[in-house]
Design a protein around this motif. Structure first.
Motif, PDB file in Angstrom:
ATOM      1  N   LYS A 197     -14.518  11.271  -3.458  1.00 32.49           N
ATOM      2  CA  LYS A 197     -13.480  10.994  -4.127  1.00 32.49           C
ATOM      3  C   LYS A 197     -13.881  10.493  -5.606  1.00 32.49           C
ATOM      4  O   LYS A 197     -13.305  10.745  -6.521  1.00 32.49           O
ATOM      5  CB  LYS A 197     -12.447   9.960  -3.295  1.00 32.49           C
ATOM      6  CG  LYS A 197     -13.224   8.606  -3.233  1.00 32.49           C
ATOM      7  CD  LYS A 197     -12.027   7.687  -2.557  1.00 32.49           C
ATOM      8  CE  LYS A 197     -12.868   6.205  -2.511  1.00 32.49           C
ATOM      9  NZ  LYS A 197     -13.191   5.592  -3.462  1.00 32.49           N
ATOM     10  N   ILE A 235     -16.184   8.103   5.599  1.00 33.40           N
ATOM     11  CA  ILE A 235     -15.754   7.759   6.986  1.00 33.40           C
ATOM     12  C   ILE A 235     -14.620   8.862   7.497  1.00 33.40           C
ATOM     13  O   ILE A 235     -14.206   8.912   8.717  1.00 33.40           O
ATOM     14  CB  ILE A 235     -15.302   6.293   7.031  1.00 33.40           C
ATOM     15  CG1 ILE A 235     -15.014   5.696   8.489  1.00 33.40           C
ATOM     16  CG2 ILE A 235     -14.026   5.856   6.235  1.00 33.40           C
ATOM     17  CD1 ILE A 235     -16.016   5.522   9.156  1.00 33.40           C
ATOM     18  N   PRO A 241      -9.691   0.860  -3.649  1.00 32.27           N
ATOM     19  CA  PRO A 241      -8.171   0.299  -3.044  1.00 32.27           C
ATOM     20  C   PRO A 241      -8.520  -0.307  -1.500  1.00 32.27           C
ATOM     21  O   PRO A 241      -9.550   0.362  -0.981  1.00 32.27           O
ATOM     22  CB  PRO A 241      -7.125   1.251  -2.807  1.00 32.27           C
ATOM     23  CG  PRO A 241      -7.825   2.792  -2.682  1.00 32.27           C
ATOM     24  CD  PRO A 241      -9.196   2.437  -3.558  1.00 32.27           C
ATOM     25  N   GLU A 242      -8.099  -1.378  -1.151  1.00 32.37           N
ATOM     26  CA  GLU A 242      -8.285  -2.056   0.054  1.00 32.37           C
ATOM     27  C   GLU A 242      -8.340  -1.063   1.326  1.00 32.37           C
ATOM     28  O   GLU A 242      -9.142  -1.191   2.021  1.00 32.37           O
ATOM     29  CB  GLU A 242      -7.353  -3.304   0.152  1.00 32.37           C
ATOM     30  CG  GLU A 242      -7.493  -3.819   1.462  1.00 32.37           C
ATOM     31  CD  GLU A 242      -8.574  -4.478   1.564  1.00 32.37           C
ATOM     32  OE1 GLU A 242      -9.353  -5.053   0.683  1.00 32.37           O
ATOM     33  OE2 GLU A 242      -9.227  -4.416   2.674  1.00 32.37           O
ATOM     34  N   TYR A 243      -7.261  -0.213   1.140  1.00 32.11           N
ATOM     35  CA  TYR A 243      -7.054   0.605   2.383  1.00 32.11           C
ATOM     36  C   TYR A 243      -7.919   1.764   2.827  1.00 32.11           C
ATOM     37  O   TYR A 243      -8.128   2.579   3.721  1.00 32.11           O
ATOM     38  CB  TYR A 243      -5.467   1.230   2.158  1.00 32.11           C
ATOM     39  CG  TYR A 243      -5.465   2.390   1.300  1.00 32.11           C
ATOM     40  CD1 TYR A 243      -5.686   3.897   1.982  1.00 32.11           C
ATOM     41  CD2 TYR A 243      -5.423   2.399   0.056  1.00 32.11           C
ATOM     42  CE1 TYR A 243      -5.465   4.943   1.186  1.00 32.11           C
ATOM     43  CE2 TYR A 243      -5.115   3.605  -0.806  1.00 32.11           C
ATOM     44  CZ  TYR A 243      -5.069   4.833  -0.181  1.00 32.11           C
ATOM     45  OH  TYR A 243      -5.201   5.898  -0.823  1.00 32.11           O
ATOM     46  N   LEU A 244      -8.921   1.749   1.403  1.00 34.44           N
ATOM     47  CA  LEU A 244      -9.814   2.847   1.844  1.00 34.44           C
ATOM     48  C   LEU A 244     -11.306   1.937   1.981  1.00 34.44           C
ATOM     49  O   LEU A 244     -12.567   2.685   2.314  1.00 34.44           O
ATOM     50  CB  LEU A 244     -10.112   3.438   0.672  1.00 34.44           C
ATOM     51  CG  LEU A 244      -9.078   4.706   0.449  1.00 34.44           C
ATOM     52  CD1 LEU A 244      -9.195   5.394  -0.750  1.00 34.44           C
ATOM     53  CD2 LEU A 244      -8.815   5.582   1.645  1.00 34.44           C
ATOM     54  N   LYS A 245     -11.317   0.732   1.980  1.00 35.66           N
ATOM     55  CA  LYS A 245     -12.523   0.156   2.529  1.00 35.66           C
ATOM     56  C   LYS A 245     -13.185   0.199   3.632  1.00 35.66           C
ATOM     57  O   LYS A 245     -12.260   0.134   4.590  1.00 35.66           O
ATOM     58  CB  LYS A 245     -12.273  -1.402   2.063  1.00 35.66           C
ATOM     59  CG  LYS A 245     -12.227  -1.618   0.625  1.00 35.66           C
ATOM     60  CD  LYS A 245     -11.987  -3.127   0.154  1.00 35.66           C
ATOM     61  CE  LYS A 245     -11.926  -3.207  -1.474  1.00 35.66           C
ATOM     62  NZ  LYS A 245     -11.605  -4.566  -1.871  1.00 35.66           N
ATOM     63  N   PHE A 268     -11.747  12.387   1.784  1.00 40.06           N
ATOM     64  CA  PHE A 268     -11.701  11.664   0.440  1.00 40.06           C
ATOM     65  C   PHE A 268     -13.123  10.813   0.488  1.00 40.06           C
ATOM     66  O   PHE A 268     -13.748  10.671  -0.259  1.00 40.06           O
ATOM     67  CB  PHE A 268     -10.745  10.722  -0.030  1.00 40.06           C
ATOM     68  CG  PHE A 268      -9.669  10.251   1.258  1.00 40.06           C
ATOM     69  CD1 PHE A 268      -8.650  10.580   1.281  1.00 40.06           C
ATOM     70  CD2 PHE A 268     -10.383   9.165   1.944  1.00 40.06           C
ATOM     71  CE1 PHE A 268      -7.630  10.415   2.343  1.00 40.06           C
ATOM     72  CE2 PHE A 268      -9.654   8.771   3.289  1.00 40.06           C
ATOM     73  CZ  PHE A 268      -8.217   9.313   3.195  1.00 40.06           C
ATOM     74  N   ASN A 269     -13.487  10.033   1.674  1.00 40.31           N
ATOM     75  CA  ASN A 269     -14.472   9.325   1.667  1.00 40.31           C
ATOM     76  C   ASN A 269     -15.460   9.676   2.856  1.00 40.31           C
ATOM     77  O   ASN A 269     -15.041  10.783   3.663  1.00 40.31           O
ATOM     78  CB  ASN A 269     -14.393   7.778   1.490  1.00 40.31           C
ATOM     79  CG  ASN A 269     -13.307   7.280   2.738  1.00 40.31           C
ATOM     80  OD1 ASN A 269     -13.256   8.009   3.573  1.00 40.31           O
ATOM     81  ND2 ASN A 269     -12.824   6.240   2.759  1.00 40.31           N
ATOM     82  N   SER A 297     -14.415   6.185 -10.122  1.00 40.61           N
ATOM     83  CA  SER A 297     -14.170   5.605  -8.672  1.00 40.61           C
ATOM     84  C   SER A 297     -12.914   4.687  -8.584  1.00 40.61           C
ATOM     85  O   SER A 297     -12.473   4.317  -9.598  1.00 40.61           O
ATOM     86  CB  SER A 297     -15.225   4.818  -8.445  1.00 40.61           C
ATOM     87  OG  SER A 297     -15.320   3.729  -9.192  1.00 40.61           O
ATOM     88  N   THR A 298     -12.261   4.856  -7.703  1.00 39.20           N
ATOM     89  CA  THR A 298     -11.174   3.832  -7.160  1.00 39.20           C
ATOM     90  C   THR A 298     -11.775   2.956  -5.837  1.00 39.20           C
ATOM     91  O   THR A 298     -12.481   3.521  -5.106  1.00 39.20           O
ATOM     92  CB  THR A 298     -10.147   4.575  -6.991  1.00 39.20           C
ATOM     93  OG1 THR A 298     -10.360   5.460  -5.835  1.00 39.20           O
ATOM     94  CG2 THR A 298      -9.629   5.289  -8.227  1.00 39.20           C
ATOM     95  N   LYS A 341     -17.000  -0.155   6.261  1.00 42.25           N
ATOM     96  CA  LYS A 341     -18.611  -0.416   6.355  1.00 42.25           C
ATOM     97  C   LYS A 341     -19.320   0.402   5.874  1.00 42.25           C
ATOM     98  O   LYS A 341     -20.161   0.433   5.015  1.00 42.25           O
ATOM     99  CB  LYS A 341     -18.671  -0.820   7.929  1.00 42.25           C
ATOM    100  CG  LYS A 341     -18.146  -2.057   8.458  1.00 42.25           C
ATOM    101  CD  LYS A 341     -18.812  -2.517   9.696  1.00 42.25           C
ATOM    102  CE  LYS A 341     -18.618  -3.963   9.893  1.00 42.25           C
ATOM    103  NZ  LYS A 341     -19.089  -4.301  11.145  1.00 42.25           N
ATOM    104  N   LEU A 396      -7.873  12.279  -5.298  1.00 43.80           N
ATOM    105  CA  LEU A 396      -8.413  11.605  -4.121  1.00 43.80           C
ATOM    106  C   LEU A 396      -8.766  12.367  -2.879  1.00 43.80           C
ATOM    107  O   LEU A 396      -9.752  12.420  -2.395  1.00 43.80           O
ATOM    108  CB  LEU A 396      -7.293  10.472  -3.800  1.00 43.80           C
ATOM    109  CG  LEU A 396      -7.674   9.546  -2.563  1.00 43.80           C
ATOM    110  CD1 LEU A 396      -9.044   8.753  -2.995  1.00 43.80           C
ATOM    111  CD2 LEU A 396      -6.569   8.644  -2.325  1.00 43.80           C
TER     112      LEU A 396
END
Lengths: 552, 552
Positions: free
Chosen positions: A364, A128, A347-351, A125-126, A344-345, A353, A370
């Protein structure tokens, strides 16, 4: 429960793992080799199956148990069931005698890439979550964009960018939502009900579906009429008229989907002049080149997307005609930020660096979902395994096989090409003789030798051994069709197609354009060779003979 | 050009095929076996790679050529590049030390099913395009529905039905659009701007994204607040208040997404009472059991979806915790016609007798896209290869491993469990001592033996060999956290997690609930065994020790 017992209890359960982990590498190897052999054998024998599955609705429920087994079953048992119960219900899209819809062109390289992606099973999804998945995708999208000579503004190197979606439906929905929100930010969301979406009556139904999903007022969807005169391409003048009428009615033009290679007849909308019109009224233009985009890597076809520089987004389906297994829709946009603003979304759990650094792409935010598979592997494998040279060869050979079929059709006066062929799809029909004309049509006695004996060499009971009407004693029948009702001709062709497909020897599909029922002969299955095209034409003739004998 | 030359010209191109068809069965076999061995070796060696990829943004563009090669490259070259350049950028979701997000549980059976689907490469948009693809999907969705003891009204046998989507995002968008259109048919599309969508502040971000895509007014999205007191589950009273407030404001409640197993903490929304509230106001209720739905095949967990009979739709991701490779979201609906009314298309080129007979399901009308893969194969393979018995063993063993980790955490007083564990995810954090407390925390000298030496047996330079704080001389530190600012504790945990993941030995992720930064330890990778959980805890302790030594 103390710790010792606790661990003891765990041990009971972990026996499942130690002895038989569902991803045990050596068992994976054993079963993996089995599935490869199963598929290799399937391809070897693929011509033995009816191309279009001949099962009746509900066939499978009668053959399978009513519920999940309680205990494990062996892979051998399961594969035997695939052979016995699944294969009869498969329509063989990989068969060399598959000429239906737009074929889905698989390949070894596409297969391997997909298998590798399945094996890694990353959820990209991202950035990282698997940097290679994101970076390879950006890279191959630039590679392919350059092969297509897309304007630099669509590439990452030009501040645009590409993304792999599943299908064109997703690509259109994403860009439509981006366009919608961009417009609403300007004019206010209370105007949502006034937005208008444009395509032609040949545009793929996914545009209308996307508009519906995106909440566009269903009354504000325009399928601008096309005509045979312009070979069913969208006329810029008609588009302008439609837009002006809507503006006069207080509506707000939003989005145009132009098509290069329509589903029915592979018609080509004139991008340059359509984009000019769109620009005058501020529309987002998406170019749907799902089918024909691929062939633009051949310089002699590139002109069909001339004018793309005026569009906002462009997509093609690599799974259609680019050897890349389903699903793989390549979408390029000039302004990724428009997509990102809508999709875009955070959420904290995908944050993380990397995202915060803004140095990376998080795909995503470029798509509906996602989770996403590592799709770029298969496209990368295809590009490298075949290279520009073989990919062009591949596409050209299909076009040439379609040309061959086209010649077969034109050389038999009982048939006509309904719209000129542009790529590897031939739209043709049988010109039914006047009612009561008798069966003589099917019993022509002369041939013109155009097919070098290929076609005539396979005569059987249904086939009277004489295929090409040109110059034979039925020339006078040829004109009769002008006097017949189109409806009757349509019915005859519907019957012809049904009979052809019921034979299981080939599979073709139909469309209806300008009131005319056309049979579509789409060359695109990877295994297709000239001999299959020749046989296909023979099958068409046989069934035409039979139908004409029965009815007239 | 006469026919003879025409055919001659074709021959030139067809050499590509005769000698080297991109789907040549024997070459397919050769390369297919290579990819299987590549992946089997990958699984064998997977523990040698850092779980979280350690590459820097942009690493891959530096390593790959700037454009597509002109000439074909060998599969050997390509696979070597995968090894050398792709693998460093892969985050290894299949690693047994992967404890991040929700893991994606692959398996041999899921892999084989996906590979078979890739090999057949059928595009199963409607029944006729490959009857087995449609029928097997309906059958396995009934099988799985029964395993979950879903009410019969969700099964085909009870006039509901199931469909395989890619991800939950799609499932939510489809059901939301169905609900929206059903409502608008009643109240008129001019009221679109008044529709309100409800979830909690723990609901997955895909709900908000779906609402945005579907054109719901962004101001009409309600993330109802949850609290630690109710372990972050959605309170029916809070929902009712929110609904009443909206009604008072002239808005129209439309849709509730209730979650069983939220992403942050696997919280469980109380379905029964939420559905009761929803019923009072005519909302469509979708149950998102993406993560925890799978475990409901175990009788002892089934109660978490009690009340589902009041919902309209229910989905779970078989690719999350059910051994079925990404992507595979199982969606059941009570009223398929609501989906079909919103999502159906009926272009001429797809018309066929089977569809006209209304005896078949055409899944294109149950989903966003037209094209679809033969996803049911992998679910069928998983259900049969493991059976109900082993699937339950599998899920229970993960829960038990999470319990083990939970005991490790609770037995070390420096840590706390932030919210009670429900399934196989443990949400914990380090309780940082007061600033300036010094490094003594990391140098505890007593253990309580709870782990039978597993943890202590692997001491290294970072690890001081003493792990369990219970009963040791640091009890007084334990209470200090009450006096610390949450912000500091959050920062310490953020640093701890970063340091853990940077080691490459395990991968965990975080979330933030009620202002608290939690580290999520999610057991779910298929290859995980107890020893990996033990090592993971050891890694956590080592890095905690190091951070505490450095900072205090």
């Amino acid at each position: 429960m103390d710790a010792l017992n606790f661990n003891h209890e765990l041990m009971k359960h972990s026996s499942f793992y130690n002895t038989n982990n569902p991803l045990d590498p050596e068992e994976f190897r054993r079963q993996g080799h089995m599935i490869i052999d199963f598929l290799a054998d399937y391809y070897l024998n693929i011509e033995k199956y009816p191309v279009l599955s001949q099962v009746e609705p509900g066939y499978l429920r009668k053959r399978l148990p009513e519920s999940t087994p309680y205990n494990p079953e062996s892979i051998e048992t399961i594969l035997q069931d695939v052979q016995d119960h699944i294969l009869p219900g498969v329509t063989h899209w990989q068969s060399p005698s598959y000429f239906a819809y737009f074929p889905s062109s698989g390949s070894i390289a596409g297969f391997l890439g997909e298998v590798l992606s399945t094996g890694f099973n990353v959820v990209g999804f991202n950035w990282i979550s698997s940097p290679a998945a994101t970076e390879l995708e950006s890279i191959v999208m630039d590679w392919l964009g350059e092969m297509l000579q897309l304007p630099k503004s669509f590439l990452f190197s030009g501040n645009g960018g590409g993304v792999l979606q599943g299908t064109t439906c997703e690509a259109i929905l994403c860009t439509l939502v981006a366009a919608r929100d961009q417009m609403l930010r300007r004019i206010g969301s209370q105007n949502m009900g006034k937005l208008v979406v444009y395509g032609s009556d040949q545009t793929h139904c996914s545009l209308q579906k996307a508009a519906r999903i995106a909440g566009i007022n269903p009354r504000n969807f325009r399928a601008v009429k096309t005509t045979k005169r312009t070979t069913f391409s969208l006329s810029p003048d008609s588009l302008r008229s439609a837009i002006c009428k809507d503006i006069d009615a207080g509506l707000i033009p939003l989005f145009l989907c132009a098509t290069v290679g329509t589903t029915s007849t592979t018609a080509i909308d004139p991008l340059g002049s359509l984009c000019d019109v769109a620009k005058d009224y501020g529309l987002w233009v998406h170019v749907d080149a799902a089918y024909a985009g691929s062939v633009c890597i051949c310089p002699e076809f590139r002109h069909v997307i001339d004018g793309v520089e005026g569009a906002n987004s462009f997509s093609l389906n690599a799974h259609k005609w680019f050897l890349t297994t389903l699903d793989c829709c390549c979408l390029w946009v000039k302004d990724p930020s428009a997509l990102i603003k809508s999709l875009s979304t955070n959420p904290e759990y995908l944050k993380n660096k990397a995202t915060d650094s803004r140095q990376v792409v998080d795909y995503k935010d470029w798509q509906l979902t996602l989770s996403r598979r590592f799709r770029s592997l298969k496209l990368w494998f295809v590009l490298r395994s075949y290279g520009v040279a073989k990919l062009r060869d591949f596409l050209r050979s299909h076009v040439n096989m379609a040309k061959l079929f086209e010649r077969f059709v034109t050389s038999d006066k009982r048939f006509e090409i309904v719209v000129p062929r542009s790529f590897a799809v031939v739209c043709f029909r049988l010109l039914s003789p006047g009612m009561g004309k008798g069966a003589s049509y099917a019993n022509g006695t002369s041939t013109n030798g155009h097919t070098n004996g290929h076609v005539n060499g396979h005569a059987n009971g249904h086939f009277n051994g004489h295929t090409n009407g040109k110059g034979d004693d039925h020339d006078h029948d040829h004109d009769d069709h002008n006097y017949m009702k189109e409806a009757t001709t349509n019915e005859v062709n519907r019957k012809l197609l049904e009979s052809i497909n019921k034979s299981g020897r080939v599979f073709m599909t139909h469309s209806m354009v300008g009131g005319v029922f056309v049979i579509r002969f789409a060359v695109g299955a990877t295994l297709v060779e000239e001999k299959h095209v020749i046989t296909a034409w023979k099958v068409v003739q046989e069934h035409a003979n039979a139908i004409l004998s029965e009815n007239y």
